[in-house]
Write an enzyme that holds these catalytic residues in place. Structure first.
Site, PDB file in Angstrom:
ATOM      1  N   LYS A  71     -22.168 -15.611   1.400  1.00 57.79           N
ATOM      2  CA  LYS A  71     -22.094 -14.441   0.535  1.00 57.79           C
ATOM      3  C   LYS A  71     -23.468 -14.036   0.018  1.00 57.79           C
ATOM      4  CE  LYS A  71     -17.333 -14.329  -0.858  1.00 57.79           C
ATOM      5  NZ  LYS A  71     -16.354 -14.210  -1.929  1.00 57.79           N
ATOM      6  N   LYS A  76     -10.973  -9.431  13.218  1.00 57.29           N
ATOM      7  CA  LYS A  76      -9.783  -9.328  12.378  1.00 57.29           C
ATOM      8  C   LYS A  76      -9.797  -8.018  11.580  1.00 57.29           C
ATOM      9  CE  LYS A  76     -10.830 -11.247   7.871  1.00 57.29           C
ATOM     10  NZ  LYS A  76     -10.266 -10.095   7.163  1.00 57.29           N
ATOM     11  N   LYS A 117     -10.782  -5.173   5.091  1.00 56.75           N
ATOM     12  CA  LYS A 117     -10.882  -3.969   4.270  1.00 56.75           C
ATOM     13  C   LYS A 117     -12.308  -3.461   4.155  1.00 56.75           C
ATOM     14  CE  LYS A 117     -10.406  -6.488   0.046  1.00 56.75           C
ATOM     15  NZ  LYS A 117     -11.497  -7.375   0.429  1.00 56.75           N
TER      16      LYS A 117
HETATM   17  P1  ATP Z   1     -13.154  -8.496   2.988  1.00 58.32           P
HETATM   18  O1  ATP Z   1     -13.479  -7.598   4.139  1.00 58.32           O
HETATM   19  O2  ATP Z   1     -13.647  -7.987   1.661  1.00 58.32           O
HETATM   20  O3  ATP Z   1     -13.444  -9.934   3.223  1.00 58.32           O
HETATM   21  P2  ATP Z   1     -10.415  -8.899   3.749  1.00 58.32           P
HETATM   22  O4  ATP Z   1      -9.702  -7.734   4.311  1.00 58.32           O
HETATM   23  O5  ATP Z   1     -10.936  -9.927   4.683  1.00 58.32           O
HETATM   24  O6  ATP Z   1     -11.568  -8.348   2.826  1.00 58.32           O
HETATM   25  P3  ATP Z   1      -9.823 -10.768   1.676  1.00 58.32           P
HETATM   26  O7  ATP Z   1      -9.804 -10.209   0.288  1.00 58.32           O
HETATM   27  O8  ATP Z   1     -11.030 -11.504   2.166  1.00 58.32           O
HETATM   28  O9  ATP Z   1      -9.470  -9.579   2.698  1.00 58.32           O
HETATM   29  O10 ATP Z   1      -8.581 -11.710   1.872  1.00 58.32           O
HETATM   30  C1  ATP Z   1      -7.401 -11.654   1.092  1.00 58.32           C
HETATM   31  C2  ATP Z   1      -6.373 -12.535   1.769  1.00 58.32           C
HETATM   32  O11 ATP Z   1      -5.915 -11.897   2.976  1.00 58.32           O
HETATM   33  C3  ATP Z   1      -6.906 -13.891   2.209  1.00 58.32           C
HETATM   34  O12 ATP Z   1      -5.890 -14.853   1.967  1.00 58.32           O
HETATM   35  C4  ATP Z   1      -7.142 -13.740   3.691  1.00 58.32           C
HETATM   36  O13 ATP Z   1      -6.987 -14.973   4.369  1.00 58.32           O
HETATM   37  C5  ATP Z   1      -6.059 -12.759   4.098  1.00 58.32           C
HETATM   38  N1  ATP Z   1      -6.463 -11.915   5.229  1.00 58.32           N
HETATM   39  C6  ATP Z   1      -7.562 -11.121   5.276  1.00 58.32           C
HETATM   40  N2  ATP Z   1      -7.618 -10.447   6.415  1.00 58.32           N
HETATM   41  C7  ATP Z   1      -6.519 -10.810   7.146  1.00 58.32           C
HETATM   42  C8  ATP Z   1      -6.018 -10.455   8.440  1.00 58.32           C
HETATM   43  N3  ATP Z   1      -6.655  -9.573   9.210  1.00 58.32           N
HETATM   44  N4  ATP Z   1      -4.866 -11.028   8.857  1.00 58.32           N
HETATM   45  C9  ATP Z   1      -4.224 -11.929   8.073  1.00 58.32           C
HETATM   46  N5  ATP Z   1      -4.643 -12.305   6.856  1.00 58.32           N
HETATM   47  C10 ATP Z   1      -5.780 -11.767   6.372  1.00 58.32           C
HETATM   48 MG    MG Z   2     -12.279 -11.575   3.901  1.00 56.73          MG
END
Ligand code: ATP
Ligand code: MG
Length: 339
Positions: free
Chosen positions: A119, A209, A212
């Protein structure tokens, strides 16, 4: 004997997508509802963790409530007395235990945390906060205050669980039995099952994956997307030129992702396996996702905000009492209170 505690954080952030929903929210809600009879379930919003990296503070409070509403819309039961739903910053013991643990934590130990390295690499030097650096200590306090045995985490957080175990054992060795030591990561995985690894892929680039923080959002179906927008994204999903529907993430990640989304939303992927065109599969997934979004957004609108507020207040009173007991034990041990 007191019930064992399962603890998990519900992160407050906007722009949740179907990957978050299917991979995190729904499993968490199912887990809580499934284990609530036998365990004490602590679901908390780590609002103090929210600004270890820069955020818009004007939105934090509302985002916290909105996020909780999303969990309620996903099926989280507000009426179950064994499920406690609370905000970290409403229990002052989290901050105070963090400070005490900080003073027993090595600088080198924190410097080795890979999530900090990942990070902080993305931030300029003047934006890397001490809060980001010692965030695992706050996480240890979150867990140890309630004597939690089980804390479901992904691989990115395993190191923090190991740290929590280390600091608990270190304090117990020095001061006597202060803390319940959480189970080792392996046992955690065995307990929760390894479906924690599910990853929905980006629709435009199925090699990565769904996330967001993706710049365009074209390959991401957000929970707030209209049914039409979501359908367009699914119909436009990248596939391949093999022209046979198969579940094979190596050769056909795009198609496999669509099959998984369909299954997770209650559709029957087997109806499409073996077909030699992708159109019908895409239409079926688009339809399922559209229906899901309509239903979900409907439930979200109907979440009873006053019931949620009442639940938070009740849980926060109960958890304050529990956390204060642990803190008092620690305060006595380190000489801040009469032993
Ligand atoms: P960022 O891009 O800010 O990392 P993100 O979309 O990866 O955001 P997080 O806030 O990091 O989302 O994750 C929130 C939860 O959602 C975590 O438990 C993570 O494991 C799960 N998660 C994130 N992306 C996925 C995905 N594509 N499929 C399944 N689970 C996910
Ligand atoms: Mg994430």
């Amino acid at each position: 004997m007191a019930k064992q505690v399962i603890l998990t954080g519900l992160r407050a952030n906007n722009g949740l997508h179907i990957g978050n929903y299917l991979g995190a929210l729904l499993p968490m809600v199912d887990m809580a509802n499934k284990h609530a009879a036998e365990y004490q379930i602590n679901l908390f919003v780590p609002d103090l963790h929210s600004f270890t990296t820069p955020i818009d503070h004007m939105q934090l409070y509302e985002q916290t409530i909105n996020n909780l509403k999303i969990f309620v819309a996903a099926g989280l039961d507000l009426n179950n007395p064994n499920i406690h739903i609370y905000r970290q910053s409403f229990i002052p013991a989290h901050s105070e235990l963090t400070w005490i643990l900080d003073c027993f934590t090595g600088f080198g130990e924190m410097s080795r945390m890979t999530q900090f390295k990942d990070k902080s690499d993305k931030l300029s030097e003047d934006r890397i906060s001490v809060g980001l650096f010692n965030y695992p200590v706050l996480m240890a306090a979150d867990i140890l205050l309630y004597g939690a045995s089980y804390v479901p985490v992904g691989d990115d957080q395993s190191q923090h669980i190991e740290f929590t175990r280390d600091i608990a054992e270190r304090m117990n060795a020095k001061f006597g039995e202060l803390f319940v030591v959480p189970k080792p990561v392996k046992e955690q995985h065995a307990f929760f099952g390894k479906d924690q690894g599910l990853r929905i892929r980006d629709l435009t680039d199925p090699h990565k994956k769904m996330s967001k923080s993706d710049e365009t959002g074209k390959g991401v179906v957000f929970l707030g997307d209209s049914a039409d927008t979501a359908k367009r994204k699914i119909i436009g999903a990248a596939t391949d030129s093999l022209n046979e529907v198969r579940h094979d993430y190596t050769a056909q990640p795009g198609v496999s992702n669509l099959l998984d989304i369909l299954t997770l939303l209650g559709g029957n992927a087997q109806d499409f396996v073996g077909q030699n065109q992708y159109g019908p599969l895409k239409s079926a997934v688009a339809e399922k996702v559209a229906v899901f979004l309509d239903q979900f957004q409907g439930s979200l609108k109907h979440v009873d905000t006053s019931a949620l507020t009442h639940k938070l207040e009740t849980s926060e009173v109960a958890m304050n009492a529990q956390a204060s007991q642990t803190l008092y034990r620690v305060q006595k041990a380190v000489g801040l209170r009469v032993a």
